[in-house]
Design an enzyme around this catalytic site. Structure first.
Site, PDB file in Angstrom:
ATOM      1  N   THR A   1     -14.865  -3.674   0.724  1.00 51.53           N
ATOM      2  CA  THR A   1     -14.170  -2.471   1.191  1.00 51.53           C
ATOM      3  C   THR A   1     -15.109  -1.275   1.116  1.00 51.53           C
ATOM      4  OG1 THR A   1     -12.376  -0.902   0.716  1.00 51.53           O
ATOM      5  CG2 THR A   1     -13.198  -2.176  -1.143  1.00 51.53           C
TER       6      THR A   1
ATOM      7  N   ASP B   1      -6.495  -5.339   2.352  1.00 48.88           N
ATOM      8  CA  ASP B   1      -5.936  -4.635   3.503  1.00 48.88           C
ATOM      9  C   ASP B   1      -4.552  -4.164   3.090  1.00 48.88           C
ATOM     10  OD1 ASP B   1      -6.766  -3.860   6.240  1.00 48.88           O
ATOM     11  OD2 ASP B   1      -4.770  -4.637   6.701  1.00 48.88           O
TER      12      ASP B   1
ATOM     13  N   PHE C   1      -5.083   8.837  -3.616  1.00 48.82           N
ATOM     14  CA  PHE C   1      -5.693   8.983  -2.290  1.00 48.82           C
ATOM     15  C   PHE C   1      -4.647   8.657  -1.232  1.00 48.82           C
ATOM     16  CE2 PHE C   1      -6.290   4.545  -0.828  1.00 48.82           C
ATOM     17  CZ  PHE C   1      -5.995   3.860  -1.998  1.00 48.82           C
TER      18      PHE C   1
ATOM     19  N   TYR D   1      -1.797   8.161   1.144  1.00 46.87           N
ATOM     20  CA  TYR D   1      -0.416   8.660   1.207  1.00 46.87           C
ATOM     21  C   TYR D   1       0.194   8.894  -0.177  1.00 46.87           C
ATOM     22  CZ  TYR D   1      -0.805   7.107   6.083  1.00 46.87           C
ATOM     23  OH  TYR D   1      -1.204   6.936   7.393  1.00 46.87           O
ATOM     24  N   ASP D   2      -0.605   8.821  -1.235  1.00 45.73           N
ATOM     25  CA  ASP D   2      -0.054   8.966  -2.588  1.00 45.73           C
ATOM     26  C   ASP D   2       0.779  10.237  -2.790  1.00 45.73           C
ATOM     27  OD1 ASP D   2      -0.975   6.554  -3.489  1.00 45.73           O
ATOM     28  OD2 ASP D   2      -2.723   7.342  -4.539  1.00 45.73           O
TER      29      ASP D   2
ATOM     30  N   ARG E   1      -0.980  -2.695  -5.180  1.00 40.17           N
ATOM     31  CA  ARG E   1      -2.279  -3.319  -5.480  1.00 40.17           C
ATOM     32  C   ARG E   1      -2.211  -4.058  -6.816  1.00 40.17           C
ATOM     33  NH1 ARG E   1      -4.730   0.726  -3.817  1.00 40.17           N
ATOM     34  NH2 ARG E   1      -4.901  -0.183  -1.741  1.00 40.17           N
TER      35      ARG E   1
HETATM   36  P1  ITT Z   1     -11.426  -0.748   3.983  1.00 41.80           P
HETATM   37  O1  ITT Z   1     -10.864  -1.295   5.275  1.00 41.80           O
HETATM   38  O2  ITT Z   1     -12.914  -0.565   4.033  1.00 41.80           O
HETATM   39  O3  ITT Z   1     -10.976  -1.528   2.794  1.00 41.80           O
HETATM   40  P2  ITT Z   1      -9.578   1.446   4.481  1.00 41.80           P
HETATM   41  O4  ITT Z   1      -9.222   2.686   3.700  1.00 41.80           O
HETATM   42  O5  ITT Z   1      -9.865   1.624   5.950  1.00 41.80           O
HETATM   43  O6  ITT Z   1     -10.828   0.748   3.753  1.00 41.80           O
HETATM   44  P3  ITT Z   1      -7.290  -0.188   5.145  1.00 41.80           P
HETATM   45  O7  ITT Z   1      -7.759  -0.509   6.508  1.00 41.80           O
HETATM   46  O8  ITT Z   1      -6.686  -1.297   4.317  1.00 41.80           O
HETATM   47  O9  ITT Z   1      -8.462   0.387   4.236  1.00 41.80           O
HETATM   48  O10 ITT Z   1      -6.266   1.009   5.237  1.00 41.80           O
HETATM   49  C1  ITT Z   1      -5.442   1.289   4.164  1.00 41.80           C
HETATM   50  C2  ITT Z   1      -4.882   2.687   4.276  1.00 41.80           C
HETATM   51  O11 ITT Z   1      -3.544   2.636   3.725  1.00 41.80           O
HETATM   52  C3  ITT Z   1      -5.650   3.654   3.383  1.00 41.80           C
HETATM   53  O12 ITT Z   1      -6.681   4.302   4.078  1.00 41.80           O
HETATM   54  C4  ITT Z   1      -4.564   4.603   2.939  1.00 41.80           C
HETATM   55  O13 ITT Z   1      -4.334   5.559   3.923  1.00 41.80           O
HETATM   56  C5  ITT Z   1      -3.347   3.699   2.842  1.00 41.80           C
HETATM   57  N1  ITT Z   1      -3.220   3.173   1.457  1.00 41.80           N
HETATM   58  C6  ITT Z   1      -3.455   1.903   1.029  1.00 41.80           C
HETATM   59  N2  ITT Z   1      -3.277   1.813  -0.301  1.00 41.80           N
HETATM   60  C7  ITT Z   1      -2.945   3.038  -0.713  1.00 41.80           C
HETATM   61  C8  ITT Z   1      -2.659   3.595  -1.969  1.00 41.80           C
HETATM   62  O14 ITT Z   1      -2.725   2.884  -3.089  1.00 41.80           O
HETATM   63  N3  ITT Z   1      -2.343   4.890  -2.023  1.00 41.80           N
HETATM   64  C9  ITT Z   1      -2.301   5.641  -0.921  1.00 41.80           C
HETATM   65  N4  ITT Z   1      -2.573   5.216   0.303  1.00 41.80           N
HETATM   66  C10 ITT Z   1      -2.892   3.908   0.422  1.00 41.80           C
END
Ligand code: ITT
Length: 213
Positions: free
Chosen positions: A13, A75, A161, A163-164, A190
């Site tokens: 990631t 993801d 980070f 949408y937290d 997670r």
């Molecule tokens: P990688 O693909 O490189 O892992 P990414 O941030 O692009 O990084 P995703 O494609 O899985 O990852 O997108 C996940 C999005 O969902 C992330 O950017 C956040 O906006 C949101 N998200 C996921 N987990 C979160 C969390 O624990 N708290 C807040 N927002 C979250």
């Protein structure tokens, strides 16, 4: 396999927040989580799957092939009931015009805009996290964790980070951004996925928890 062998797993990631959360939750002796920045990775991985599972596998398989080491992808995203599950797999690029990731702030603003005037009872949502672990010999594991909550009317809190600041978790009466790292990491989507993954890793590698969680 010898009992003192260190098992390196690459976190596939580019999201530093995910690496930090995964590293804090994956407390297993002999398992060492490396990040893509440790590997000097600067490429792009096209996430063109249609589910969290497909996208997690695409990321883990790409990195595993590149480095020949077990690779762990996450993801994840936010699914809002009133929006028929959106932004879902498009959470990172919800407010973007093309395929570029929008900023977290842009995404949050768009979500609050789309839910303007929607009453509290209809603002239910869940965070989803799929972890995919892919091994050089072709073995694959996927696990899924979820966390139920609702979307606030305004941003609340400064931690975390994505949408937290707008994801409210009723049992603790806080948004994820109002929680300490420890609180979020004990209830999040997670965390629920990592718990399932840990069970698999304990079986495969005969590792033990370090008791930190
Ligand atoms: P990688 O693909 O490189 O892992 P990414 O941030 O692009 O990084 P995703 O494609 O899985 O990852 O997108 C996940 C999005 O969902 C992330 O950017 C956040 O906006 C949101 N998200 C996921 N987990 C979160 C969390 O624990 N708290 C807040 N927002 C979250």
């Amino acid at each position: 396999m010898e009992n003192n062998e260190i098992i390196e797993i690459i976190a596939a990631t580019k999201n530093a927040h995910k690496v930090k959360e995964l590293g804090e939750m994956l407390n297993l002796d002999r398992i060492k989580l490396k990040s893509l920045s440790d590997m000097d990775f600067s490429g792009e991985i096209e996430e063109n799957g249609s589910t969290f599972e497909e996208n997690a596998l695409i990321k883990a398989e790409t990195v595993c092939k590149l480095y020949g080491k077990p690779s762990l992808a996450d993801d994840s995203g936010l699914c809002v009931d009133f929006l028929s599950g959106a932004p879902g797999i498009y959470s990172a690029r919800y407010a973007s015009v093309g395929n570029e990731n929008a900023t977290d702030k842009d995404n949050v603003n768009k979500l609050l805009y789309e839910l303007k005037g929607v009453p509290e009872k209809d603002r239910t949502a869940k965070f989803v996290c799929v972890l995919a672990l892919v091994f050089p010999d072709g073995r694959k594991i996927t696990v899924k964790g979820e966390c139920n909550g609702s979307i606030t009317f305004d941003e609340r809190g400064f931690d975390g980070f994505g949408y937290d600041p707008v994801f409210y978790y009723p049992p603790l009466c806080k948004t994820f951004a109002e929680m300490s790292e420890g609180e979020k990491n004990s209830v999040s989507h997670r965390k629920n996925a990592v718990d399932l993954l840990k069970k698999e890793l304990i079986d495969i590698f005969n590792v033990e928890t370090t008791g930190k969680d």
